[in-house]
Scaffold this motif. Structure first.
Motif, PDB file in Angstrom:
ATOM      1  N   MET A   1       4.057  -6.269   7.409  1.00 44.44           N
ATOM      2  CA  MET A   1       3.042  -4.611   8.444  1.00 44.44           C
ATOM      3  C   MET A   1       1.765  -4.969   8.535  1.00 44.44           C
ATOM      4  O   MET A   1       0.824  -5.898   7.565  1.00 44.44           O
ATOM      5  N   GLU A   2       1.492  -4.283   8.909  1.00 45.90           N
ATOM      6  CA  GLU A   2      -0.349  -4.479   9.681  1.00 45.90           C
ATOM      7  C   GLU A   2      -0.911  -3.148   9.538  1.00 45.90           C
ATOM      8  O   GLU A   2      -0.382  -1.953   9.803  1.00 45.90           O
ATOM      9  N   ILE A   3      -1.850  -2.586   8.668  1.00 46.10           N
ATOM     10  CA  ILE A   3      -2.635  -1.665   7.744  1.00 46.10           C
ATOM     11  C   ILE A   3      -4.015  -1.613   8.393  1.00 46.10           C
ATOM     12  O   ILE A   3      -4.297  -2.697   7.743  1.00 46.10           O
TER      13      ILE A   3
ATOM     14  N   ILE B   1      -7.712  -0.596   7.116  1.00 44.44           N
ATOM     15  CA  ILE B   1      -7.825   0.560   6.008  1.00 44.44           C
ATOM     16  C   ILE B   1      -9.275   0.928   6.571  1.00 44.44           C
ATOM     17  O   ILE B   1     -10.464  -0.166   7.106  1.00 44.44           O
TER      18      ILE B   1
ATOM     19  N   GLN C   1      -7.662  -1.855  -2.433  1.00 43.75           N
ATOM     20  CA  GLN C   1      -6.658  -0.849  -1.840  1.00 43.75           C
ATOM     21  C   GLN C   1      -5.150  -1.606  -1.275  1.00 43.75           C
ATOM     22  O   GLN C   1      -4.253  -0.968  -2.105  1.00 43.75           O
TER      23      GLN C   1
ATOM     24  N   GLU D   1      -3.103  -2.775  -4.740  1.00 39.28           N
ATOM     25  CA  GLU D   1      -2.696  -1.249  -5.422  1.00 39.28           C
ATOM     26  C   GLU D   1      -1.131  -0.639  -4.486  1.00 39.28           C
ATOM     27  O   GLU D   1      -0.191  -0.300  -4.625  1.00 39.28           O
ATOM     28  N   MET D   2      -1.465  -0.982  -3.019  1.00 39.18           N
ATOM     29  CA  MET D   2      -0.368  -0.324  -2.135  1.00 39.18           C
ATOM     30  C   MET D   2       0.786  -1.011  -2.203  1.00 39.18           C
ATOM     31  O   MET D   2       1.764  -0.790  -1.953  1.00 39.18           O
TER      32      MET D   2
ATOM     33  N   LYS E   1       2.110  -0.321  -5.532  1.00 40.08           N
ATOM     34  CA  LYS E   1       3.710   0.442  -5.387  1.00 40.08           C
ATOM     35  C   LYS E   1       4.563   1.239  -4.253  1.00 40.08           C
ATOM     36  O   LYS E   1       4.871   1.461  -4.639  1.00 40.08           O
ATOM     37  N   LEU E   2       3.936   0.890  -3.803  1.00 34.77           N
ATOM     38  CA  LEU E   2       5.462   1.375  -2.294  1.00 34.77           C
ATOM     39  C   LEU E   2       5.816   0.584  -1.775  1.00 34.77           C
ATOM     40  O   LEU E   2       6.750   0.574  -0.848  1.00 34.77           O
ATOM     41  N   LEU E   3       4.317  -0.601  -0.888  1.00 29.80           N
ATOM     42  CA  LEU E   3       5.348  -1.730   0.348  1.00 29.80           C
ATOM     43  C   LEU E   3       6.083  -2.876  -0.227  1.00 29.80           C
ATOM     44  O   LEU E   3       6.600  -3.833   0.357  1.00 29.80           O
TER      45      LEU E   3
ATOM     46  N   PHE F   1      -4.145   6.880  -0.809  1.00 31.07           N
ATOM     47  CA  PHE F   1      -4.730   6.545  -0.355  1.00 31.07           C
ATOM     48  C   PHE F   1      -5.202   6.818   0.821  1.00 31.07           C
ATOM     49  O   PHE F   1      -4.696   6.536   2.245  1.00 31.07           O
TER      50      PHE F   1
ATOM     51  N   SER G   1      -8.060   6.168   3.280  1.00 29.46           N
ATOM     52  CA  SER G   1      -8.915   5.515   3.610  1.00 29.46           C
ATOM     53  C   SER G   1      -7.965   4.800   4.197  1.00 29.46           C
ATOM     54  O   SER G   1      -8.289   4.319   5.884  1.00 29.46           O
TER      55      SER G   1
ATOM     56  N   ASP H   1      -4.356   3.977   9.459  1.00 30.75           N
ATOM     57  CA  ASP H   1      -2.756   3.328  10.880  1.00 30.75           C
ATOM     58  C   ASP H   1      -2.057   2.153   9.442  1.00 30.75           C
ATOM     59  O   ASP H   1      -2.432   1.542   9.308  1.00 30.75           O
TER      60      ASP H   1
ATOM     61  N   ARG I   1       1.550  -0.209  10.702  1.00 39.31           N
ATOM     62  CA  ARG I   1       2.715  -0.342  11.874  1.00 39.31           C
ATOM     63  C   ARG I   1       4.072  -1.658  10.988  1.00 39.31           C
ATOM     64  O   ARG I   1       3.384  -2.480  10.747  1.00 39.31           O
TER      65      ARG I   1
END
Lengths: 85, 85
Positions: free
Chosen positions: A43-45, A47, A58, A61-62, A65-67, B31, B33, B36, B38
């Motif tokens: 994944m490319e995020i 921020i 961040q 934590e992401m 929790k989710l990824l 979250f 902040s 985007d 991908r």
């Protein structure tokens, strides 16, 4: 602005049926030198944080929790400063 | 023996509904902040070739034939010498 590139992979002891399927398909296509395949997520995020430390917090934590699913998966990431204005 | 770490991503102009879903979920989790997301694929492939050039040829061919869809996706990879015996 930071760009996090996150890789999520199954832990080494976890079975990877998707990887076995890809391995079988590659062998069938004639790639005899392939020994093993493990499939994960990427994944490319983007921020919008001003400091690297805040962005890292961040992303960690992401990912927890989710990824990723911490029971069976682990994650690594790199963080790039995007210098956008 | 080489370990190829392959990342397959959607081309920039291709819509990424899975990424939008993850983006929405991250926003819902607080979250704010995140700008985007991908989503792509990540694969680790062990290749039993003696030369780097041979391994690279194999990975390129695999990625073009099976691991990615060249119409909508692109791939990058790194190749590590595994030094196993």
């Amino acid at each position: 602005m930071y760009l996090a590139k996150v890789r999520v992979t199954l832990k080494q002891m976890v079975n990877d049926p998707q990887g076995l399927t890809v391995l079988g398909a590659l062998k069938n296509l004639g790639f005899q030198s392939v020994e093993d395949v493990r499939v994960g997520k990427y994944m490319e995020i983007k921020i919008d944080e001003s400091s690297r430390t805040a962005a890292e917090t961040q992303v960690n934590e992401m990912a927890e929790k989710l990824l990723s699913n911490p029971v069976i998966e682990e994650f690594t990431y790199t963080l790039e400063d995007m210098h956008t204005r």
